[in-house]
Design an enzyme around this catalytic site. Structure first.
Site, mmCIF file in Angstrom:
data_model
loop_
_atom_site.group_PDB
_atom_site.id
_atom_site.type_symbol
_atom_site.label_atom_id
_atom_site.label_comp_id
_atom_site.label_asym_id
_atom_site.label_seq_id
_atom_site.Cartn_x
_atom_site.Cartn_y
_atom_site.Cartn_z
ATOM 1 N N ASP A 42 -30.258 -18.996 -14.821
ATOM 2 C CA ASP A 42 -31.196 -19.969 -14.265
ATOM 3 C C ASP A 42 -32.051 -19.327 -13.180
ATOM 4 O O ASP A 42 -31.556 -18.549 -12.361
ATOM 5 C CB ASP A 42 -30.387 -21.135 -13.683
ATOM 6 C CG ASP A 42 -31.248 -22.283 -13.220
ATOM 7 O OD1 ASP A 42 -31.961 -22.862 -14.056
ATOM 8 O OD2 ASP A 42 -31.204 -22.600 -12.018
ATOM 9 N N GLU A 83 -18.776 -3.842 -20.687
ATOM 10 C CA GLU A 83 -17.327 -3.618 -20.683
ATOM 11 C C GLU A 83 -16.615 -4.525 -21.689
ATOM 12 O O GLU A 83 -15.489 -4.247 -22.101
ATOM 13 C CB GLU A 83 -16.767 -3.874 -19.280
ATOM 14 C CG GLU A 83 -17.281 -2.918 -18.215
ATOM 15 C CD GLU A 83 -16.787 -3.303 -16.837
ATOM 16 O OE1 GLU A 83 -15.747 -4.008 -16.758
ATOM 17 O OE2 GLU A 83 -17.430 -2.929 -15.845
#
Length: 591
Positions: free
Chosen positions: A240, A292
């Site tokens: 956002d 990751e």
């Protein structure tokens, strides 16, 4: 609106290619086979949880309701869903005021409900992306409450943007910035003794204090939040106001637009609260965190900056995967304007090796079925529409919306759909003022209508109370089950748009979307190419080739002749005449 399934005349593709030869303008090359990430040609469906589906009859949509209907979205043919905020929140701004980023608000259920939703999505082959709100939080967040209780200059206060006021007694705001929701972007707090204290910054509502991203502790906090949800299996984040986290040093005055868009004398790239260079280091680090967890995870920026070349900075190879294409969203139903924004978008995003995104509606703007019901723009230029305003021509708006959607779904790149647009839903443009909940309405004294009109709870079953949005929960005096009224009232004609009615109608908006999405996937249009077909481009029409699929949009007031080809999809019901394209209609032809 429907897909044409009759047997159109099939003509020689070689003849049609000869017709177009020499009058094609290349813009975008097809992606190499197998070279694109899943998100490059994805269709992602935005779910606004409070208005999607209510499973317990309390009038508020919830996570369990989403889980109930995920099968409908898989059948629609989307690749992923994006959930607007469902975090613990006082709900002063419909959940974009987050009190705890790692808890589900009881309005929507529990973390267990979220895990069940994730399991159901996985079983249907749907990925799940969630909203992240890193610019600001709720004033009820424990970090802000600690800041209020601490002294100026303390580590607790440094998590947010506190400043002393101006003037002899500090009674003036630290600068002239305005809130995006109206009014000043600063609020003064009281000291322990009740005397006026420092001011804190809030680019949005006064209950939404901005974080201080100059503080490494804020970075660490949000890495913790990212990992919390990644550990629960989410496929990424829609960020956002991704362009707002970092503010210019010294917080200089700004007399341009509150939202940072360009205006006369105030180009958007100079806005001190938006688009600062240090933002990109934040997202490079987030990209590392997501990596990751494997290559499937994505970041999408809500970065409302201009021009398009600046927006493309957010999607360079080591930053985000996608950025919302606001210039496309705000382009009207105009062939020249659409050509301009499509070409500029593809050029800008191609230059950084990224995919363009296309979007026509979301929870912050008037739905395109309503916007396109006006000629020359709506009465409020992007704000909501009220009962005192000129009302849209809804049949025209829905017809244009179907054409615009079919045109968009043939473009190379990724598409975002807003819940209900596949039903051709309009805004609620006669919502009573007393029912409005958007803070922009209250903060501007009604001058801005706000966004409630595009957030009305969805109609699922036309013959059910609340158009099937809510399951019955309470029991009335006669023993019958009842549901609480939806949190925002639905228009009286909402049942006519219900999904169950459209599902059995081959000429419906829903039927068009389902067919277009399946065909888009089958033909590989999302990873395809784009060449303007100049013979069919004018002030009143726009056409392009994507591979050997010819897409034509007629924005004019008169019908236009069609070239020879096999009709693949069409936004209006067949008249049994495949030689002409009606006004406000789009078509896909196989050459």
């Amino acid at each position: 609106m429907s897909v044409i399934s009759s047997d159109p005349t099939v003509h020689s593709s070689a003849a049609t290619s000869a017709l177009l030869a020499g009058r094609l303008t290349p813009v975008h090359e097809a992606a190499l086979a197998g070279a694109s990430h899943w998100s490059a040609d994805s269709v992602i469906y935005q779910i606004y949880p409070r208005s999607f589906r209510d499973s317990n009859g309390d009038g508020m949509g919830d996570l369990a309701g989403i889980t109930l209907e995920l099968g409908q979205l898989a059948a629609l043919g989307v690749d992923a869903v994006w959930l607007s905020p469902f975090y613990k929140s006082p709900q002063r701004d419909a959940g974009y005021d987050v009190a705890d980023y790692c808890q589900v608000d009881p309005l929507f259920g529990t973390l267990s409900d979220f895990d069940l939703l994730m399991d159901k999505a996985a079983s249907l082959g749907l990925r799940v992306i969630i909203d992240l709100v890193p610019n600001h939080c709720s004033d009820q967040h424990e970090l802000f409450q600690a800041a209020l209780a601490a002294a100026p200059g303390s580590p607790e206060r440094s998590m947010f943007i506190f400043r002393d006021g101006l003037g002899p007694d500090g009674s003036l705001p630290p600068n002239n910035w305005q809130s995006h929701f109206g009014g000043p972007a600063w609020t003064q707090i009281k000291s322990d003794g009740g005397t006026p204290g420092q001011w804190f910054l809030h680019l949005f509502d006064s209950t939404q204090p901005d974080f201080n991203w100059d503080n490494p502790a804020v970075h660490a906090e949000f890495e913790r939040v990212l990992r919390f949800w990644l550990d629960r299996g989410v496929h990424g984040f829609r960020v956002d106001v991704a362009h707002a986290l970092v503010k210019a040093a010294g917080l200089p005055d700004w007399s341009g637009t509150a939202w940072g868009g360009s205006s006369e004398g105030f180009p958007g790239h100079l806005a001190p609260m938006f688009g600062q260079p240090a933002l990109h280091d934040i997202y490079r680090r987030w990209r590392e965190v997501l990596a990751e967890y494997g290559p499937e995870r994505i970041l999408c920026a809500e970065a409302n900056v201009d021009p398009l070349e600046r927006m493309a900075d957010w999607v360079r190879p080591d930053e985000m995967h996608q950025a919302f294409n606001f210039p496309y969203l705000t382009t009207g139903f105009s062939a020249p304007a659409l050509r301009h924004v499509v070409q500029n978008s593809l050029n800008a995003f191609d230059a950084v090796g990224a995919t363009s995104t296309w979007v026509l509606s979301n929870h912050d703007v008037v739905r395109h079925a309503t916007r396109f019901g006006y000629d020359g723009g709506g009465p409020r230029d992007g704000d909501g529409i009220g009962s005192a305003d000129v009302q849209p021509n809804l049949p025209l708006g829905r017809q244009r919306a179907a054409a615009a959607s079919l045109f968009m779904l043939a473009l190379p790149g990724a598409c975002y759909l807003y819940q209900g647009e596949e039903l051709g839903l309009p805004d609620h443009t006669t919502l009573p003022d007393e029912a409005r909940q958007d803070p922009t309405f209250a903060r501007t004294g009604g001058e801005r209508i706000g966004r409630d009109g595009c957030r009305i709870p969805l109609p699922w079953r036309g013959e059910s109370p609340a158009a099937g949005f809510s399951d019955a929960a309470t029991t009335s005096g006669d023993g019958s089950a009842e549901a609480t009224a939806p949190w925002l009232p639905q228009p009286l004609d909402w049942q006519s748009y219900a999904r169950d009615a459209q599902a059995s109608d081959p000429t419906s908006h829903l039927a068009m979307y389902q067919h277009a999405l399946a065909t888009r996937r089958e033909l590989g249009l999302g990873t395809g190419s784009l060449q303007w077909a100049e013979d069919f481009c004018s002030e009143r029409s726009l056409a392009f080739l994507n591979g050997d699929t010819l897409v034509i949009l007629n924005t004019g007031s008169d019908a236009m002749d069609l070239p020879h080809g096999t009709v693949i999809a069409r936004s209006l019901p067949s008249r049994g005449d495949n030689t002409q394209l009606e006004s406000s209609e789009a078509i896909w032809l196989k050459l």
